[in-house]
Design an enzyme around this catalytic site. Sequence first.
Site, PDB file in Angstrom:
ATOM      1  N   ASP A  23      -2.926   5.861   4.087  1.00 18.87           N
ATOM      2  CA  ASP A  23      -4.170   5.302   4.619  1.00 18.87           C
ATOM      3  C   ASP A  23      -4.676   6.133   5.796  1.00 18.87           C
ATOM      4  O   ASP A  23      -3.938   6.914   6.395  1.00 18.87           O
ATOM      5  CB  ASP A  23      -3.909   3.852   5.050  1.00 18.87           C
ATOM      6  CG  ASP A  23      -5.113   2.957   4.829  1.00 18.87           C
ATOM      7  OD1 ASP A  23      -6.245   3.484   4.788  1.00 18.87           O
ATOM      8  OD2 ASP A  23      -4.931   1.736   4.711  1.00 18.87           O
ATOM      9  N   ASP A  75     -12.185  -1.358  -0.085  1.00 16.65           N
ATOM     10  CA  ASP A  75     -11.390  -2.539   0.288  1.00 16.65           C
ATOM     11  C   ASP A  75     -11.974  -3.797  -0.337  1.00 16.65           C
ATOM     12  O   ASP A  75     -11.395  -4.870  -0.217  1.00 16.65           O
ATOM     13  CB  ASP A  75     -11.369  -2.699   1.811  1.00 16.65           C
ATOM     14  CG  ASP A  75     -10.266  -1.870   2.441  1.00 16.65           C
ATOM     15  OD1 ASP A  75      -9.454  -1.295   1.693  1.00 16.65           O
ATOM     16  OD2 ASP A  75     -10.224  -1.793   3.685  1.00 16.65           O
TER      17      ASP A  75
END
Length: 741
Positions: A476, A540
Amino acid sequence: MNNPDLTVAPDPRTAGTPTPPAPLYLRRAGTALLIDFSTGEPALLHFGADLGPGLPDLALLRDPVPHSALDTPVTLGLIPQASSGWRGRPGLRGHRNGRAFSARLRLESVTADAPEDAGSAVVTQTDPDAGITVRTELRLNDGGLLQLRHSLANDGVDPYTVEELAAVLPVGRAATEILDLTGRWCRESHPQRLPLHQGTWVRSGRHGRTGHDSSLLLAAGTSGFGYRHGQVWAVHLGWSGNHESFVDTAADGRTVIGAAELLGSAEITLAPGSRYETPWLFAAYSAAGLDGISEAFYAWFRGRPHHPGAVSGKPRPVVLNVWEAVYFDHRLPALLELAESAAGLGVERYVLDDGWFRGRRNDTAGLGDWYVDEELWPGGLAPLIDAVNGHGMEFGLWVEPEMVNEDSDLARAHPDWIAGPAPRPEAGTGGAGGRLPERWRHQQVLDLVNPEAWQYIYDRLDALLSEHRIGYLKWDQNRDLTEMGHAGRPSVHAQTQAVYRLLDALRSAHPGVEVESCSSGGARVDLGILERTDRIWASDCNDALERQTVQRWTGMVVPPELVGSHIGPTTSHTTARTHDLSFRAITALFGHFGLEWDVRRLDPAERGELAAAIGLFKEYRPLLHSGRMVRADEPDPALRLHGVVSHDGGEALYALVCVATSFAEIPGRVCLPGLDPDVRYRLEALYPAPDDRRAFKHALPPAWLDGGIEASGRFLAASGLPMPVLNPEHGLLLGVRRVGA
Ligand code: GLA
C-alpha cells in the site's frame, strides 16, 4: 516512386550533408510509425494506421511554407525543437546554468532490429554545441502497442539541467475530440471528454504518486469515437511519480499527443558523463474505437513472461481480504473463524490487512515498525498462517513500506529519515529545523533515497518474507508526496526509482511472491508499477455501481486479471448503498475476483449463492483472463453491456448492467458484439435466476430467458436480443458457447 511532375527546392538545412539513412517504418498489427531522416533530423511523419508496404519518396512530403513564417518547412522532430521552428510544446527544455538553452539535435545514427520488417529501433541524436546526446528507443510490439523512451547524456564538462524531456507522437488530422480519465478517492478512472481545439490540453499529476485523478489514458479521436468505432490515438506514461500528459495543437494545425515526467526545480542536474532516462511512453492507435486500444495494451501485458493469469497458466486465486470484515480489530479467534468460513466457500488466498505490526491499533501509529506486534500476536503470525495453509489457502500480508508515522519507534530513532523540504536533524543531536510536510492520514513519507532507510525497509520485508510462508504482499501507499525532498532538493524522481529498486530487489530475492499495488485504492495504477507488481487495487470503493465505471475505464489499459475486484458487504462501507449479491458478484467477476466481507455472518441462502458465484468465477476465469474485452456502444445511458470473448471466438461471457432507471419501458434488443459472425452459438442467462424478482421487473420475461437461445454471431451483433427489464443497480450474466463445443 518519385513523382516526376514535382520539383522540390533543395532544403538549405540538408544541402551538402551526406545521404540520409532510409526512413524508419515500424508496422505491426495494423499500426505504423514512420520517421524520416531526409532533413538530418528524425521527423515524425506518421503514427496511426498501417500505410501498407512500400512508401513514396518521403522527401517530397515536406509541408509548404506559409507567409509570415520561417523560410523552411517546420519539422516535427522526434524531439520537437525550436531550432527546427517548432513553436508548440518543446520536446526538451534544458540548460547549462542558463546557457545552451536551445538544442539543435541532429541525427547521429539509427539502428533497427530488422531492416525489412523492423519492430524496434534506436535513434541517436546529438548536439555537440549543447554537449548533449539523446538516444531514443522505439518498440512496436506484436499487438500494436508502441513504446518510446529517451535517454539524454551530458557530454559536456559542466552540469546540464533537464527541465523536461517529453515523448510525443503525431495525431491524425481527423481527430476532433479528446478523452481522458480523472477521479478522486473512491471514484477513480472516470472519463471526461472535450473538443480538440487549437492550444494545449494538459493533465498534470503533482501527487508524487500516480494519483487518484491520473489520466490513465489520454486519447484523441474522430468525432464521437466510441468503444467500437472511430479512430483513436492514445497514450499512457509508465511512471508512478509526477507527470504530465498533453494534446497540443499548434497554430500550423498539427496535433501531437505525448507525456513527460514532471520534474521539480533542478531535480535532474546531470554531472558530466551522466544521463537521464525518461519513463516509457506507451501509445496505441485503433481504427475501431477504444476496444482496439485495450487490445493493444492487453496483448503487451499478456506477452510478458511473468504475466499472471490464464495465458501463463497461473490462474488467479479467489481472494478474501479481511479489511472490511475486521479493520484494525485483529483477534486470532475471529481471524481463524474467517479463514475457515472463507475456505468453505472456495476462497484460495487469504489476505491479512493493516493492523498486524507493532503499535498499530489504528491509523495514527506504527508505520515503519515492521515487526509482528507481540501483544496482539503472542504466538506470532504462525498460528494464522498455519491455519490458512491448512485450509488449502495461500497467505497474503498488507504492508506500507514507503511510509512512517511520527508515532513509531522508527521515527523516534531516525527522525532524519522522514522526507521533507529541508534536511532534518538526526536523533540525539539536538539540532533544529527540517520542517515536515503536512501530515496525511497521520503519516509521513520515508526518505528511501537515503540508502540506510532503504536498506532498513528491505531488510525488514526480506525478514518477514523469509520467516513466514507469505505468497502475496498487498503493498500500500497511502499519501501524496507533498514537498518531497532528499538532502534539501526535490526528490520525487529519485524516490520513485528507489521504490522501484526496492520492489525489484525483493522480487528477485523472493520470486514466488506476488505483489499487489494499492495506493488508497487506485492512486498508483500505471505501467511503471505494473512492471514490478502483479495486480492493482482499482479503488477502495467496493460499491458495485461505482465499480462498474471504475473497472470499465481502468480496464481500458489494464486487463481484468490484474484488476483487484471484490464483493463487498451488502451495504457498501464507502457509499452506504445497498446492493443484491447478484449485482455485486456480476461486477466483481470481470476482474481478479475476491471477497472483502465478513463471510462468517452470512445466512445459509446467501452463503449458497456466494459459493455458486465463486464457482462461476472459477469456471469462467480462463476465459475472463485471456479473452478480448468488448464493450458495446449502448445507446441507452441506463444500460451498459460488456463482455469477454475468447480469441478463437468459441465462447464469451457478457454482463448487461442497469445503472439507472431507463427512459424506455423495455430495453429493446440489445446487441452482443464481438462474436464470430459465421458461428452458431448457444446463449444462456447464467445469473441471477430468471425468477429473481429483485433483479427483474416485467409481467412477462423475454421468451429465451428461461432456457436460452441459439443464434449466429452475426444475428446477436446486428439484431441483438430482447432483454429482460432489469431493476436499476442490477445485472444479468450471459454465457455464450459455440454450438457443439
Ligand atoms: C488503504 C487501502 C485499503 C486498506 C487500508 C488499510 O486505504 O486502500 O484497502 O488496506 O489502507 O489501512
